[in-house]
Design a protein around this motif. Sequence first.
Motif, PDB file in Angstrom:
ATOM      1  N   ARG A  42       9.232  25.235  -2.830  1.00  0.00           N
ATOM      2  CA  ARG A  42       7.887  25.108  -3.408  1.00  0.00           C
ATOM      3  C   ARG A  42       7.042  24.088  -2.651  1.00  0.00           C
ATOM      4  N   THR A  43       7.604  22.872  -2.480  1.00  0.00           N
ATOM      5  CA  THR A  43       6.788  21.790  -1.918  1.00  0.00           C
ATOM      6  C   THR A  43       6.555  21.995  -0.419  1.00  0.00           C
ATOM      7  N   LEU A  44       7.588  22.440   0.285  1.00  0.00           N
ATOM      8  CA  LEU A  44       7.443  22.557   1.740  1.00  0.00           C
ATOM      9  C   LEU A  44       6.539  23.731   2.094  1.00  0.00           C
ATOM     10  N   TYR A  45       6.690  24.831   1.380  1.00  0.00           N
ATOM     11  CA  TYR A  45       5.804  25.968   1.679  1.00  0.00           C
ATOM     12  C   TYR A  45       4.349  25.616   1.350  1.00  0.00           C
ATOM     13  N   ALA A  46       4.126  25.064   0.171  1.00  0.00           N
ATOM     14  CA  ALA A  46       2.739  24.863  -0.299  1.00  0.00           C
ATOM     15  C   ALA A  46       1.957  23.902   0.576  1.00  0.00           C
ATOM     16  N   THR A  47       2.639  23.022   1.311  1.00  0.00           N
ATOM     17  CA  THR A  47       1.921  22.038   2.126  1.00  0.00           C
ATOM     18  C   THR A  47       2.012  22.377   3.617  1.00  0.00           C
ATOM     19  N   SER A  48       2.446  23.601   3.927  1.00  0.00           N
ATOM     20  CA  SER A  48       2.593  24.016   5.324  1.00  0.00           C
ATOM     21  C   SER A  48       1.398  24.854   5.762  1.00  0.00           C
ATOM     22  N   ASP A  49       1.341  25.145   7.052  1.00  0.00           N
ATOM     23  CA  ASP A  49       0.290  26.028   7.585  1.00  0.00           C
ATOM     24  C   ASP A  49       0.400  27.441   7.032  1.00  0.00           C
ATOM     25  N   PHE A  50       1.571  27.771   6.498  1.00  0.00           N
ATOM     26  CA  PHE A  50       1.729  29.129   5.964  1.00  0.00           C
ATOM     27  C   PHE A  50       0.926  29.328   4.683  1.00  0.00           C
ATOM     28  N   ALA A  51       0.714  28.227   3.935  1.00  0.00           N
ATOM     29  CA  ALA A  51      -0.038  28.339   2.676  1.00  0.00           C
ATOM     30  C   ALA A  51      -1.471  27.848   2.829  1.00  0.00           C
TER      31      ALA A  51
ATOM     32  N   GLU B 125       0.821  -1.219   0.000  1.00  0.00           N
ATOM     33  CA  GLU B 125       0.000   0.000   0.000  1.00  0.00           C
ATOM     34  C   GLU B 125       0.852   1.265   0.000  1.00  0.00           C
ATOM     35  N   ARG B 126       2.150   1.131   0.291  1.00  0.00           N
ATOM     36  CA  ARG B 126       3.015   2.312   0.256  1.00  0.00           C
ATOM     37  C   ARG B 126       2.972   2.999  -1.110  1.00  0.00           C
ATOM     38  N   ALA B 127       2.634   2.230  -2.167  1.00  0.00           N
ATOM     39  CA  ALA B 127       2.560   2.855  -3.504  1.00  0.00           C
ATOM     40  C   ALA B 127       1.506   3.965  -3.515  1.00  0.00           C
ATOM     41  N   GLY B 128       0.496   3.850  -2.680  1.00  0.00           N
ATOM     42  CA  GLY B 128      -0.537   4.894  -2.615  1.00  0.00           C
ATOM     43  C   GLY B 128       0.018   6.192  -2.050  1.00  0.00           C
ATOM     44  N   TYR B 129       0.911   6.087  -1.067  1.00  0.00           N
ATOM     45  CA  TYR B 129       1.544   7.307  -0.528  1.00  0.00           C
ATOM     46  C   TYR B 129       2.369   7.981  -1.615  1.00  0.00           C
ATOM     47  N   GLU B 130       3.070   7.151  -2.371  1.00  0.00           N
ATOM     48  CA  GLU B 130       3.885   7.724  -3.446  1.00  0.00           C
ATOM     49  C   GLU B 130       2.994   8.408  -4.479  1.00  0.00           C
ATOM     50  N   ALA B 131       1.851   7.770  -4.804  1.00  0.00           N
ATOM     51  CA  ALA B 131       0.943   8.363  -5.805  1.00  0.00           C
ATOM     52  C   ALA B 131       0.447   9.720  -5.328  1.00  0.00           C
ATOM     53  N   ARG B 132       0.019   9.788  -4.081  1.00  0.00           N
ATOM     54  CA  ARG B 132      -0.530  11.063  -3.573  1.00  0.00           C
ATOM     55  C   ARG B 132       0.567  12.119  -3.468  1.00  0.00           C
ATOM     56  N   ALA B 133       1.748  11.695  -3.009  1.00  0.00           N
ATOM     57  CA  ALA B 133       2.839  12.666  -2.857  1.00  0.00           C
ATOM     58  C   ALA B 133       3.312  13.167  -4.217  1.00  0.00           C
ATOM     59  N   LEU B 134       3.443  12.257  -5.179  1.00  0.00           N
ATOM     60  CA  LEU B 134       3.925  12.672  -6.503  1.00  0.00           C
ATOM     61  C   LEU B 134       2.930  13.640  -7.147  1.00  0.00           C
ATOM     62  N   ALA B 135       1.634  13.353  -6.964  1.00  0.00           N
ATOM     63  CA  ALA B 135       0.615  14.251  -7.532  1.00  0.00           C
ATOM     64  C   ALA B 135       0.751  15.648  -6.924  1.00  0.00           C
ATOM     65  N   LEU B 136       0.929  15.705  -5.616  1.00  0.00           N
ATOM     66  CA  LEU B 136       1.067  17.012  -4.946  1.00  0.00           C
ATOM     67  C   LEU B 136       2.350  17.726  -5.367  1.00  0.00           C
ATOM     68  N   GLU B 137       3.441  16.979  -5.377  1.00  0.00           N
ATOM     69  CA  GLU B 137       4.720  17.585  -5.785  1.00  0.00           C
ATOM     70  C   GLU B 137       4.637  18.107  -7.219  1.00  0.00           C
ATOM     71  N   HIS B 138       3.966  17.337  -8.060  1.00  0.00           N
ATOM     72  CA  HIS B 138       3.863  17.738  -9.468  1.00  0.00           C
ATOM     73  C   HIS B 138       3.048  19.030  -9.601  1.00  0.00           C
ATOM     74  N   ARG B 139       2.048  19.180  -8.730  1.00  0.00           N
ATOM     75  CA  ARG B 139       1.275  20.430  -8.760  1.00  0.00           C
ATOM     76  C   ARG B 139       2.106  21.613  -8.263  1.00  0.00           C
ATOM     77  N   CYS B 140       2.901  21.383  -7.208  1.00  0.00           N
ATOM     78  CA  CYS B 140       3.690  22.480  -6.609  1.00  0.00           C
ATOM     79  C   CYS B 140       4.965  22.769  -7.396  1.00  0.00           C
ATOM     80  N   ALA B 141       5.540  21.733  -7.995  1.00  0.00           N
ATOM     81  CA  ALA B 141       6.859  21.889  -8.628  1.00  0.00           C
ATOM     82  C   ALA B 141       6.881  21.177  -9.981  1.00  0.00           C
ATOM     83  N   PRO B 142       6.009  21.602 -10.914  1.00  0.00           N
ATOM     84  CA  PRO B 142       5.983  20.917 -12.221  1.00  0.00           C
ATOM     85  C   PRO B 142       7.340  21.051 -12.898  1.00  0.00           C
TER      86      PRO B 142
END
Length: 414
Positions: free
Chosen positions: A151-160, A84-101
């Motif tokens: 990009r990735t750390l800011y966009a997923t933090s409480d600051f954003a 099931e770890r592949a699901g974490y990778e899928a969600r993380a990659l999707a988010l990273e791709h949005r923040c840092a295409p």
Amino acid sequence: MTRSGGASVYRPLDVDTVIDYVRNRPEARAHLDTSGVLEAVEVGDGNLNLVFKVFEAGGGRSLLIKQALPYVRVAGPSWPMPAERAGYEARALALEHRCAPGLVPEPYWFDEVLMLNAMENLADQRVIRFPMMEGKRYRDLGATIGDFLARTLYATSDFALDAAEKREIMKGFFNIELCRITEDLVFTEPYLPDAPRNRWNPRIDADVADFQADERLKAEAAKLKYRFMNATQALIHGDLHTGSIMANDHDIRVIDPEFAFFGPMGFDIGAFIGNLWLSGASHEIHSPDPEARRAYRRYLIDEAVACWAAFEAGFRRRLEAVSSPSWASPAFQDDFVASVLRDTAGYAGCKMLRRIVGFAHVADLDSIEDLDERARAERIAIRIGRRLVSEHARIASFDDIVAIAAEALEAHDA
Ligand code: SR1
Ligand code: MG
């Protein structure tokens, strides 16, 4: 197989079945001619997964399939690990791709039955760890990774994000099993003399015994572990070493975010910086010519400085538009960035020590066949790692981190 080309039950693929799978998957048609002749090779060189490149015969278009096995690949079935770890990778990659295409592979689809991710095949890029052992320099490596981190750390933090939005995202990232790997292999076992999974070069027995008896070091490592487990600052990549970066001369990408969870930002920055210092230590042997060695170490230091500078500048620029007035205080922002810097130092040190004493080592050092020579390089890395962990709370500028690395690296250049 179902009509969609997805299997109805999990099974590991091989170079033949992965071709049938791709041929029957409608999403693949945008990336390959699925009616033509396809070829596949398995190229996984990491510790956990199967990785297939599937391409049109004759070297045409291609895509990459990364499938999680239900165990740790390098250990075999005796070390089960939920696929099931592949699901974490899928969600993380999707988010990273949005923040840092452009800084990660493009995700194509996630198959929740076969626990695989299909994505862009970075056909012209190589995992940078190995060329770096030969002295390869990548232009803008540090600045690009610093940009990715900002990009990735800011966009997923409480600051954003507002609090509810962030907590909704956090629900998808508890990642219990892979966090357990990091807690055990990075923060716990290297400090225990009798942890059965530890292994190290017998020539450094005395150095290892010495650091495992260092109570101050162990206390600081414990603080860093506690923070890793409790500081839910942002969605971090979770494993950002030089084996998780692919590049060629004009394109740098971060891969493999399966360890992603909400943790301390400095863990990612420290992973990258610590791996630059591991490379610098390994060049004690990989670069026998003192002038070439000095020059390569200078390059590594420059890239580390550029990474922190790009992260800090990008992060502070984004802090100008924080999600809540609570975060707008300049003094608060300065304190926060200073705490990320201290974490960066401490985690860089932890990530170095675990690669010498723990279960999973790095090729930079383990490729040095002569054990006495390897020990010379490892002692440099241990010196840097110990100081970074022990002294991380006193780090006040990135120059302090550089000074700790340079002291150990340059002492051997004389
Ligand atoms: C059992 S997995 C060992 C290591 O490989 C990954 O790259 C992570 O760094 C993990 O700790
Ligand atoms: Mg990996």
